[in-house]
Motif scaffolding. Structure first.
Motif, PDB file in Angstrom:
ATOM      1  N   GLY A  19      51.566 -24.603 -44.237  1.00 25.46           N
ATOM      2  CA  GLY A  19      51.903 -23.241 -43.836  1.00 25.46           C
ATOM      3  C   GLY A  19      53.093 -23.159 -42.904  1.00 25.46           C
ATOM      4  N   ALA A  20      53.531 -24.307 -42.373  1.00 28.75           N
ATOM      5  CA  ALA A  20      54.722 -24.308 -41.510  1.00 28.75           C
ATOM      6  C   ALA A  20      55.956 -24.004 -42.347  1.00 28.75           C
ATOM      7  N   SER A  21      56.942 -23.431 -41.717  1.00 29.94           N
ATOM      8  CA  SER A  21      58.179 -23.116 -42.430  1.00 29.94           C
ATOM      9  C   SER A  21      59.088 -24.340 -42.505  1.00 29.94           C
ATOM     10  N   VAL A  22      60.040 -24.264 -43.406  1.00 35.11           N
ATOM     11  CA  VAL A  22      61.072 -25.308 -43.463  1.00 35.11           C
ATOM     12  C   VAL A  22      61.839 -25.333 -42.146  1.00 35.11           C
ATOM     13  N   ALA A  23      62.048 -24.189 -41.529  1.00 36.18           N
ATOM     14  CA  ALA A  23      62.748 -24.148 -40.240  1.00 36.18           C
ATOM     15  C   ALA A  23      62.015 -24.987 -39.198  1.00 36.18           C
ATOM     16  N   ALA A  24      60.709 -24.917 -39.183  1.00 34.21           N
ATOM     17  CA  ALA A  24      59.924 -25.720 -38.236  1.00 34.21           C
ATOM     18  C   ALA A  24      60.099 -27.202 -38.530  1.00 34.21           C
ATOM     19  N   ALA A  25      60.116 -27.543 -39.804  1.00 36.74           N
ATOM     20  CA  ALA A  25      60.293 -28.951 -40.175  1.00 36.74           C
ATOM     21  C   ALA A  25      61.679 -29.442 -39.775  1.00 36.74           C
ATOM     22  N   ILE A  61      68.945 -26.700 -54.123  1.00 36.12           N
ATOM     23  CA  ILE A  61      69.281 -25.272 -54.164  1.00 36.12           C
ATOM     24  C   ILE A  61      69.887 -24.876 -52.818  1.00 36.12           C
ATOM     25  N   ALA A  62      71.118 -24.386 -52.844  1.00 34.82           N
ATOM     26  CA  ALA A  62      71.828 -24.034 -51.609  1.00 34.82           C
ATOM     27  C   ALA A  62      71.413 -22.668 -51.080  1.00 34.82           C
ATOM     28  N   HIS A  63      71.681 -22.452 -49.811  1.00 30.01           N
ATOM     29  CA  HIS A  63      71.530 -21.160 -49.142  1.00 30.01           C
ATOM     30  C   HIS A  63      70.094 -20.645 -49.121  1.00 30.01           C
ATOM     31  N   VAL A  64      69.139 -21.537 -48.975  1.00 30.33           N
ATOM     32  CA  VAL A  64      67.734 -21.145 -48.851  1.00 30.33           C
ATOM     33  C   VAL A  64      67.470 -20.831 -47.376  1.00 30.33           C
ATOM     34  N   ARG A  65      66.849 -19.699 -47.108  1.00 28.44           N
ATOM     35  CA  ARG A  65      66.521 -19.336 -45.725  1.00 28.44           C
ATOM     36  C   ARG A  65      65.312 -20.159 -45.271  1.00 28.44           C
ATOM     37  N   ALA A  66      65.572 -21.067 -44.351  1.00 32.34           N
ATOM     38  CA  ALA A  66      64.526 -21.979 -43.894  1.00 32.34           C
ATOM     39  C   ALA A  66      63.382 -21.252 -43.208  1.00 32.34           C
ATOM     40  N   CYS A  67      63.678 -20.142 -42.548  1.00 29.21           N
ATOM     41  CA  CYS A  67      62.618 -19.437 -41.812  1.00 29.21           C
ATOM     42  C   CYS A  67      61.643 -18.725 -42.739  1.00 29.21           C
TER      43      CYS A  67
END
Ligand code: FES
Length: 81
Positions: A19-25, A61-67
């Motif tokens: 459930g954590a976001s990519v931004a957290a990772a 895939i480019a430009h993915v919003r990590a949050c």
């Protein structure tokens, strides 16, 4: 015990809770997500999908919003910082 997923950020393995976001990772590895056109380091600002400052590459895939993207098992994340 909290279930976790393992992904890589710039080639570094990272474990985060389900459930954590990519931004957290990404924050486990670096606070630089991308560079601006002026080559300034950028990082998440709004945390809710509006500013696009957290863009990364996910599985090619480019430009993915990590949050806004949940981390998932085996995901390969690349920042350009
Ligand atoms: S932090 Fe603003 S869109 Fe992700």
């Amino acid at each position: 015990m909290t279930a976790r997923v393992r992904l890589t950020v710039n080639g570094h393995p990272v474990d985060v809770p389900v459930g954590a976001s990519v931004a957290a990772a990404v924050a486990h590895v670096t606070m630089r997500f991308r560079r601006s056109v002026n080559d300034a380091p950028r990082a998440p600002l709004c945390g809710m999908g509006v500013c696009f400052e957290c863009r990364v590459q996910v599985d090619g895939i480019a430009h993915v919003r990590a949050c806004m993207t949940p981390a998932s098992e085996g995901m390969q994340v690349v920042t350009d910082a």
